[in-house]
Design an enzyme around this catalytic site. Structure first.
Site, PDB file in Angstrom:
ATOM      1  N   SER A 119     -38.039 -29.867  23.492  1.00  0.00           N
ATOM      2  CA  SER A 119     -37.776 -29.387  22.129  1.00  0.00           C
ATOM      3  C   SER A 119     -36.425 -29.815  21.560  1.00  0.00           C
ATOM      4  CB  SER A 119     -37.885 -27.856  22.071  1.00  0.00           C
ATOM      5  OG  SER A 119     -36.792 -27.244  22.706  1.00  0.00           O
ATOM      6  N   LYS A 162     -31.569 -24.019  21.828  1.00  0.00           N
ATOM      7  CA  LYS A 162     -31.869 -24.468  20.459  1.00  0.00           C
ATOM      8  C   LYS A 162     -30.574 -24.541  19.662  1.00  0.00           C
ATOM      9  CE  LYS A 162     -36.472 -24.191  20.738  1.00  0.00           C
ATOM     10  NZ  LYS A 162     -36.579 -24.347  22.181  1.00  0.00           N
TER      11      LYS A 162
END
Length: 146
Positions: free
Chosen positions: A67, A104
């Site tokens: 990701s 993230k």
């Protein structure tokens, strides 16, 4: 290094013992024409001393997944995480979200906080009051295998 395993990330603590140093040649390594070997000056180097600013608040964790590939964080890379740094917009953070760790980019906007992946195949995650959410630490460096 001491290893702590979680379902999604494997955490390590730095080893600051005097034996954690390795040989370091204090000169640039040419990516063009070779330079004479006698120009190399050998010293001892500890990557922990270079990468770690706050020894008591720093951990390593291995990336699992894709990701964050557009931010240069690939599967199996080793992250250096400092828990003493303040979270801020656009920083890459290791977060504990609803029982799992994730890495993230933090996106702080008027309408709330988002966890922004750096891969178009993944959707941003909006943090709400219903989430069990903690910003665990800020990524300061990444160590890659070649």
């Amino acid at each position: 290094m001491i290893r702590h395993i979680n379902k999604t990330l494997t955490f390590f603590t730095p080893d600051f013992s005097e034996h954690s140093e390795t040989v370091f040649f204090d000169t640039g390594i040419s990516a063009g024409f070779p330079s004479p070997a006698e120009d190399f000056k050998e010293e001892r180097l500890s990557l922990d001393n270079i990468l770690v600013k706050n020894k008591l608040a720093t951990f390593y964790a291995r990336v699992s997944g894709q990701s964050m590939i557009d931010a240069g964080l690939d599967d199996n890379d080793l992250l250096v995480i400092d828990r003493s740094l303040e979270p801020a917009h656009n920083r890459i953070a290791v977060c504990f979200l609803d029982g799992e760790f994730t890495v993230k980019r933090l996106r702080v906007e008027k309408d709330g906080v988002w966890l922004q992946p750096e891969n178009p195949n993944y959707e941003p995650i909006q943090i709400t009051e219903e989430n069990d959410f903690v910003i665990w630490g800020i990524v300061t460096n990444v160590i890659k295998k070649v």
